[in-house]
Scaffold this motif. Structure first.
Motif, short mmCIF file in Angstrom:
data_model
loop_
_atom_site.label_atom_id
_atom_site.label_comp_id
_atom_site.label_asym_id
_atom_site.label_seq_id
_atom_site.Cartn_x
_atom_site.Cartn_y
_atom_site.Cartn_z
N VAL A 30 0.82 -1.22 0.00
CA VAL A 30 0.00 0.00 0.00
C VAL A 30 0.85 1.27 0.00
CG1 VAL A 30 -1.88 1.20 1.18
CG2 VAL A 30 -1.79 -1.28 1.23
N SER A 35 -1.98 4.12 5.31
CA SER A 35 -2.85 3.63 4.24
C SER A 35 -3.29 2.19 4.47
CB SER A 35 -2.12 3.74 2.89
OG SER A 35 -1.82 5.07 2.58
N ARG A 39 -7.07 2.33 4.06
CA ARG A 39 -7.49 1.74 2.78
C ARG A 39 -7.63 0.23 2.90
NH1 ARG A 39 -3.44 3.60 -1.74
NH2 ARG A 39 -5.02 2.53 -3.03
N ARG A 40 -7.91 -0.25 4.09
CA ARG A 40 -7.95 -1.69 4.32
C ARG A 40 -8.99 -2.39 3.44
NH1 ARG A 40 -9.82 0.84 8.94
NH2 ARG A 40 -12.00 0.47 9.50
N GLY A 41 -10.05 -1.70 3.12
CA GLY A 41 -11.07 -2.32 2.27
C GLY A 41 -10.58 -2.64 0.88
N GLU A 42 -9.51 -1.95 0.43
CA GLU A 42 -8.96 -2.17 -0.91
C GLU A 42 -7.88 -3.25 -0.95
OE1 GLU A 42 -7.72 1.57 -2.70
OE2 GLU A 42 -8.92 2.65 -1.21
N GLN A 45 -7.71 -6.26 -3.39
CA GLN A 45 -7.38 -5.94 -4.78
C GLN A 45 -5.92 -5.53 -4.94
OE1 GLN A 45 -10.34 -4.37 -3.30
NE2 GLN A 45 -11.31 -6.27 -4.01
N LEU A 46 -5.32 -5.01 -3.87
CA LEU A 46 -3.96 -4.50 -3.95
C LEU A 46 -2.89 -5.54 -3.62
CD1 LEU A 46 -4.52 -1.07 -2.13
CD2 LEU A 46 -4.18 -1.44 -4.59
#
Length: 371
Positions: A30, A35, A39-42, A45-46
């Protein structure tokens, strides 16, 4: 590095089920610890392998609260918080897969000193082991006065190594198995205070952490990871110093051991390391310095004004190192891991390249290809 990033880095160490390897992988995926949380919900995908379980685990307000409390403590007590992407973080440790994403440090020693060793051994040090610490570090201080000596501040060889380093005006760092709200064992408090003036104290653990047995094993990986070489002075057939030696080998670091009499219980471990080719036998600082090729670095046989050869005759290993340095400056331990060449041999290769005018050494064991 912002205060927010440091706090979130500490918080990441407190999330249940996420150890140092996963924590580092998350940051790499990340970009930073802030982040990772925000941005843990992403993450699925990452990052490959980032499941919904990890996303749920990161929804952990208690971890952030604990981190904020810890950060308040370290700021109040002038303790440095070193996150894994900071320049001041020990670069040798950063190359290890299980490096802690946060280290707490108090002292004035340079953790990225050009030459760094650790001395470890039994908690039941004999007069023989104590004398080795004194003699070895006295000799080493004359040959390599800028070496940093690391150990674990424990009973036995550890504390005698620290005290011998101080007696010979060498910087020495103790790696703790607990937080900065205590010193264990308490009888070593005076030595620990003395080390703050000529060295320092380092830990990955937060305050209110008990010095439990498993924490010492975790501590040993830092002792091994921040150093060029591990030196085992005395050890029984089993013990923490042998664990440190095994970890050092897994990190592609050199390991050395002092031999002892075959019927001495606290030399059995050292003799086994030597017998099994897990450690190089040494009897003096001169043996050690020669094995590490530090004598060649400290006393070059050629003049200082080395001119680069127009067409240097490089062997295969030298050419491999040059090809890696063409990508940018590299730390010696990065070169060791990438090429799978032992540290003592890599030292020799780098010295030859330096004498040929192909590379130059920078601070912290970094090497640069000359244009």
């Amino acid at each position: 590095m912002s205060d927010e990033e440091r706090i979130y880095s500490i918080a990441l160490t407190q999330v249940p089920g996420i150890g140092p390897i996963w924590a580092c992988n998350l940051i790499n995926a990340v970009g930073d610890a802030v982040s990772v949380f925000k941005r843990r919900g992403e993450l699925p995908q990452l990052m490959k392998g980032a499941t919904s379980r990890i996303v749920q685990a990161l929804d952990c307000p208690q971890a952030l609260q604990r981190a904020e409390k810890e950060y308040e403590f370290i700021v109040k007590n002038n303790i440095r918080c070193l996150t894994i992407n900071e320049e001041a973080y020990p670069c040798r440790m950063r190359e290890c897969d299980d490096a802690p994403i946060v280290l707490f440090y108090k002292g004035n020693a340079e953790l990225n000193a050009l030459r760094t060793i650790n001395m470890v051994g039994t908690r039941n040090a004999t007069d023989y082991g104590k004398q080795i610490c004194l003699r070895f570090l006295n000799e080493l201080s004359e040959q390599v006065p800028d070496v940093l000596v690391v150990s674990g501040l424990a009973y036995g060889i550890d504390i005698h190594a620290h005290r011998a380093a101080l007696a010979n005006n060498l910087s020495t760092v103790g790696v703790l198995a607990h937080g900065f709200d205590r010193i264990y064992p308490s009888v070593h408090r005076k030595t620990a205070v003395d080390m703050l003036a000529k060295g320092g104290l380092l830990t990955e653990f937060l305050t209110e952490t008990n010095p439990d047995k498993h924490n010492f094993v975790s501590r040993n990986r830092i002792v091994a990871g921040i150093c060029d070489a591990t030196i085992v002075v005395e050890s029984a057939a089993k013990g923490g110093s042998l664990i440190t030696a095994d970890i050092a080998e897994s990190y592609h670091r050199d390991c050395f051991a002092f031999p002892g009499r075959v019927n001495d219980i606290y030399s059995v471990g050292c003799n086994q390391l030597i017998r099994d080719n897990k450690a190089i036998l040494i009897q003096s600082a001169e043996d050690f310095v020669r094995a590490m090729c530090w004598d060649a670095e400290l006393h070059p046989s050629k003049g200082e004004n080395v001119q680069r050869l127009l067409f240097p005759d490089l062997n295969d290993e030298e050419q491999l190192v040059v090809s890696l340095l063409e990508k940018g400056d590299q730390q010696i331990n990065t070169l060791v891991v990438t090429t799978d060449i032992p540290v003592h041999k890599m030292n020799s290769i780098l010295f030859e390249l330096e004498m040929k005018g192909v590379i130059r050494v920078l601070a912290g064991g970094m090497y640069q290809l000359l244009g």
